[in-house]
Scaffold this active site. Structure first.
Site, PDB file in Angstrom:
ATOM      1  CB  CYS A  97      -2.416   3.213  -4.584  1.00 58.42           C
ATOM      2  SG  CYS A  97      -3.444   1.785  -4.973  1.00 58.42           S
ATOM      3  CG  HIS A 117      -2.012  -0.999   1.178  1.00 55.34           C
ATOM      4  ND1 HIS A 117      -2.913  -1.059   0.137  1.00 55.34           N
ATOM      5  CD2 HIS A 117      -2.367  -2.000   2.035  1.00 55.34           C
ATOM      6  CE1 HIS A 117      -3.772  -2.042   0.355  1.00 55.34           C
ATOM      7  NE2 HIS A 117      -3.455  -2.642   1.495  1.00 55.34           N
TER       8      HIS A 117
END
Length: 753
Positions: free
Chosen positions: A392, A343
Site C-alpha cells: 500500500c 504492509h
C-alpha cells in the site's frame, strides 16, 4: 567427441557454487588434494600459484568453514582456467572421484553447441533456423517469436515470419535459452542477393562499462559499392549515438539490400535480486499472497540468471541485515532488483516497508525507507536499480516525521514499479483452498521475462491491469523511472573484465544457499534411513525421511524427527505446510517419506541438531521397538548470515528529522563473506525463544539440556505497546470482484496490504 570439445571450452568460473563446494571438499585432503593439484597445474605458467597464494590457501584451515581447495579453485577461476585442464590435472594426481564427478556433471548439463543465426531471405524462399545442444537424453526444444510460441516452419517465407526468434532447450525443470536470431525479408531486384551483395564482417555483441566508447563494424562486398545504415532497437541512428540494446546494420545498393546479424550491447556484470515477503504480522492483518509471489518471482528471475535471495517473514533487524548483505553483492555494472510484498505506506514521497514486528501504530522509526536503500545502491555504481514494491501507499497518520534520505546521484538507471498509485491500496485475492499470486505478480509474471526495456515491460503490465475489471478503480500500477538506456532484465551477464569480483559475489551469494548433504543412517536393527533436504526459500527448508532398506523380519517401520514443533513428520508436503514444492521434484518420488518444514532459519543461533527416531515391529512381536540417532547438519541456507545480529545501532532507526541524520545503512564495508565463515560451535546457553502465537517471550524446554529447534527471534519489546492497529482488513463483496477475464479461481475476498 563433440561433448568433450564443449566441455573443454568451459571455464572453472562457469561451474555452480554447489559444484565448486563439493569439488573443494574432495580436494581438502593431505594425500591427494589441492596441494598436489596446484603442483601439477603449475606446468602451465598461467596457472602457477606463488608461495604467497599457496600460503593463503593453507591458512584457510584456521577458519571454522575455510576451504583450501575452494580458495585454489577461486584462484584458477580468476585466471580463466578451462575445465578440461582441471580434469587433466586431476587425472595426473589420480583423483578418480573428482574426475568421475566432473565427467558425469558434464553429461547432465544442458549446453547449447550451435546457436541460431540471423538470416535474410526473399519472399517465398525457405529459411532454416538451427539450434543444437548437449545434455541428458530426451532434450526438448521450443521455439518462440518474441513471446509467442511458434512451430518453426518458415516455408514459404512471408512477411508474417519476420521477427526475432529464440529457442528454449529443457529437460524437466532444467532449461536454457539460445541467443536471439532475427529473420529479415529482403526485396531484391535483378540479380540474386548472393551474387550482388555479401556481408563479410558481422557486428559483434559487446559489454561496456560506464563512459566507454562503442565501436561496431560491418563490411560487405557489393557491386555497385554498398551503403550502410545502422539501427539501434529497430530505430535508425547516427554514428554519434550510443545506447544499449540490439544493433543491426542495413547494407544496400541500388539493386540489393541485406541485414547484418543482430549484436547486443549491454553493461550487466552481474544480476542480483533480494525478494522479501512478509505475511505473518504480529500486530496487523495477516497476508496470504507474499509466499506465492516471492516463490513465483524467484523462479522467473533465476531463469534470467539473477542471483536470488528469497526471504519470508522478517522482523526489523532481519530486514536491515538482509539489505546490508544485499548491498554487499552489488558492484559496478551490477543489476540490482529489490522486491517487497507486505504492509507498507508512503509519506512525503518516501516509501516504507513494514517488518512483521512493527507495533500497531508504527512510524518510520520501525520501518525501512526504500529511498535510503536506493542511495546506498547508487554508491555501488550499479548498472540498473529496480524496485518492485507490492504494498500500500496510503499516508500514515501516525508518522509526521519527514525522512531525508541521502542525495541521489544523476545516474539515469532507476526504475520504480509500484503495485498501486499514491495514496492507494494494493490488494490480494484470497482463495479458499490454494495459495495464489497477488494481483501485481499475477500480471507481472506474464511479462517479466520479455526481452524489452524494463520500463516498456512494466508499461505493458500496467495496460494489462487496466483491462481487468477486478482492478479497475481500485488498483493501478504506477511506473517512475529515469532510465535512459535500453536495459532489460534479460540482458546477458558479461563478467570478463571483473572475474575476481564476479567470483567473490558467487561465493558470497552461495553462503546463503548451501543445503546439508543427504545423510544415510544405519540403525542396529539393519534399517537404513535417508535424510534429504530441499529449499523452499532462502530461509525455509524441508527435511524428509524415507526407509531405504529393512530386514525381512521387520514388518513395519517409520523414521520420524523429534525436537521440532507442530506439523512435523507429515506424509505429504501440503500437510507439512509446504504448498509450493512438489514431491515429484525430489528423488524417487514413489518411495513413501515423511516431511518436516522448518521456517525462519534466519533466527537459528546454533547448529541445527535433532534426533531421528526409528519405530519398527518384528513379525513375531506385538511390541514396537524404538531406536534413536542424533543428527547435526550445521547452519543451513541463510542461517549462516546471522541476520538476527545487529550490524549497527540502533536496530530500527531511520534517517528522520528536519536536519541531516545518519543513514541506517551507512555502516563499514564489511560482510559475512569478507569476514569468513563464522564458527558453528554450539551455543550451550539457554536463550528465551519467541512464541509467535502468544506474542510473548517464553522459555521452551524438552526436558533435556538441549532446547528444541525453534528459530529464535530478536524483538524489541518497546515496539509492542500500542493496542490499536493502524489498518484493518478490507473486504469486498464477491459480486463486486467477479470477473470472468480474471484467471483466479475460487476467489471470495479481496484484501489490501
Amino acid at each position: 567427441a563433440q561433448r568433450k570439445m564443449e566441455e573443454g571450452k568451459m571455464a572453472i568460473g562457469t561451474l555452480s557454487e554447489e559444484v565448486l563446494n563439493r569439488l573443494s571438499k574432495m580436494l581438502d585432503n593431505p594425500t591427494c588434494g589441492w596441494r598436489q593439484l596446484a603442483k601439477v597445474l603449475s606446468e602451465h605458467p598461467r596457472f602457477q600459484c606463488s608461495e604467497a597464494e599457496l600460503t593463503s590457501c593453507s591458512l584457510q584451515v584456521l577458519s571454522a568453514a575455510g576451504s583450501p581447495g575452494r580458495t585454489l579453485l577461486a584462484l584458477l577461476a580468476d585466471r580463466s582456467c578451462p575445465l578440461d585442464f582441471l580434469i587433466h590435472g586431476l587425472r595426473k594426481v589420480d583423483h578418480q572421484e573428482a574426475v568421475q564427478y566432473l565427467t558425469t556433471l558434464g553429461k547432465m548439463t544442458i549446453r547449447i553447441t550451435m546457436q541460431p543465426q540471423s538470416q535474410q531471405a526473399t519472399m517465398g524462399s525457405r529459411v532454416v533456423l538451427t539450434c543444437r545442444a548437449t545434455g541428458p537424453p530426451g532434450l526438448c526444444y521450443q521455439w518462440f517469436r518474441g513471446r509467442e510460441e511458434v512451430k518453426l516452419v518458415l516455408c514459404p517465407l512471408a512477411s508474417a515470419h519476420v521477427g526475432h526468434y529464440i529457442c528454449r532447450v529443457n529437460h524437466g525443470e532444467n532449461c536454457t535459452f539460445s541467443q536471439w536470431a532475427q529473420v529479415h525479408l529482403v526485396h531484391s531486384a535483378g540479380s540474386s542477393p548472393a551474387s550482388g551483395l555479401r556481408i563479410i564482417c558481422q557486428p559483434q555483441s559487446q559489454t561496456l562499462s560506464e563512459g566507454n566508447s562503442l565501436t561496431m563494424e560491418c563490411k560487405a562486398e557489393a557491386n555497385p559499392p554498398a551503403q550502410y545504415r545502422w539501427y539501434s532497437n529497430m530505430y535508425a541512428v547516427g554514428n554519434w549515438t550510443i545506447s544499449l540494446g540490439l544493433y543491426s546494420c542495413k547494407v544496400f545498393n541500388i539493386y540489393h539490400e541485406a541485414w547484418s546479424d543482430t549484436a547486443k550491447v549491454d553493461i550487466a556484470t552481474d544480476k542480483v535480486a533480494l525478494l522479501i515477503g512478509n505475511m505473518n504480522y504480529l500486530y496487523h492483518n495477516q497476508l496470504c499472497a507474499p509466499i506465492a509471489d516471492v516463490h513465483e518471482l524467484a523462479n522467473l528471475l533465476r531463469q534470467m540468471d539473477f542471483k536470488v535471495v528469497s526471504l519470508l517473514d522478517l522482523n526489523c533487524q532481519e530486514m536491515h541485515s538482509a539489505v546490508t548483505e544485499f548491498l554487499m553483492l552489488l558492484d559496478k555494472g551490477v543489476y540490482g532488483l529489490l522486491y517487497f510484498a507486505g504492509h507498507g505506506y508512503e509519506n512525503y514521497g518516501n516509501s516504507f516497508m513494514v517488518p512483521i514486528d512493527a507495533p500497531a501504530s508504527y512510524t518510520s522509526e520501525h520501518c525501512l525507507c526504500v529511498q535510503n536503500i536506493l542511495t546506498r545502491m547508487q554508491q555501488k555504481e550499479t548498472g540498473l536499480n529496480v524496485f518492485l514494491l507490492d504494498m500500500c501507499r496510503k499516508r500514515n497518520p501516525n508518522d509526521d516525521v519527514i525522512v531525508r534520505p541521502g542525495l541521489l546521484k544523476v545516474t539515469a538507471n532507476i526504475v520504480f514499479g509500484y503495485a498501486t498509485c499514491v495514496d492507494a491500496e494494493a490488494y490480494e485475492v484470497k482463495e479458499s483452498n490454494d495459495v495464489s499470486n497477488g494481483i501485481f505478480i499475477n500480471f507481472l509474471k506474464k511479462r517479466i521475462c520479455e526481452d524489452e526495456k524494463v520500463t516498456v515491460m512494466l508499461d505493458r503490465v500496467a495496460e494489462d491491469m487496466g483491462h481487468c475489471v477486478i482492478t479497475r478503480g481500485r488498483q493501478a500500477l504506477e511506473l517512475r523511472s529515469n532510465l535512459s538506456e535500453r536495459r532489460s532484465l534479460t540482458d546477458q551477464i558479461q563478467d570478463a573484465e571483473c572475474s575476481a569480483s564476479f567470483s567473490a559475489r558467487n561465493l558470497q551469494w552461495a553462503v546463503a544457499h548451501v543445503l546439508p548433504k543427504s545423510k544415510y543412517l544405519q540403525f542396529d536393527c539393519g534399517v537404513t534411513v535417508q535424510l534429504g533436504f530441499a529449499a523452499e526459500f532462502s530461509n525455509v527448508m524441508v527435511i524428509y525421511t524415507r526407509i531405504l532398506e529393512k530386514p525381512k523380519e521387520i514388518v513395519s517401520c517409520s523414521a520420524q524427527l523429534t525436537d521440532f514443533p507442530q506439523k512435523s513428520n507429515q506424509e505429504t508436503l501440503p500437510e507439512a505446510g509446504c504448498l509450493l514444492l512438489f514431491s515429484e521434484n525430489l528423488s524417487s518420488p514413489e518411495v513413501p517419506r515423511l516431511y518436516t518444514r522448518i521456517c525462519s532459519l534466519q533466527r537459528l543461533r546454533r547448529e541445527l541438531t535433532f534426533t531421528v527416531c526409528l519405530h519398527y515391529t518384528y513379525c513375531n512381536m506385538d511390541e514396537e521397538v524404538e531406536e534413536r540417532k542424533p543428527v547435526t547438519v550445521g547452519k543451513p541456507l541463510v542461517s549462516k548470515l546471522n541476520l538476527h545480529e545487529p550490524q549497527q545501532p540502533p536496530v530500527c532507526s531511520a534517517s528522520a528529522s528536519s536536519s541531516f541524520s545518519p543513514d541506517p545503512f551507512d555502516v563499514p564495508e564489511c560482510s559475512y563473506f569478507s569476514e569468513g565463515f563464522p564458527s558453528v560451535e554450539s551455543d550451550t546457553s539457554h536463550t528465551p525463544l519467541y512464541d509467535a502465537q502468544a506474542g510473548r517471550e517464553s522459555p521452551v524446554s524438552m526436558g533435556s539440556s538441549r532446547s528444541t529447534n525453534i528459530p529464535e527471534e530478536t524483538d524489541s519489546p518497546d515496539y509492542f505497546d500500542h493496542p490499536t492497529p493502524l489498518v484493518g482488513r478490507k473486504s469486498l463483496p464477491h459480486s463486486q470482484v467477479h470477473d470472468t477475464n480474471y484467471k483466479f479461481s475460487d476467489m471470495y475476498n479481496l484484501h489490501f496490504h
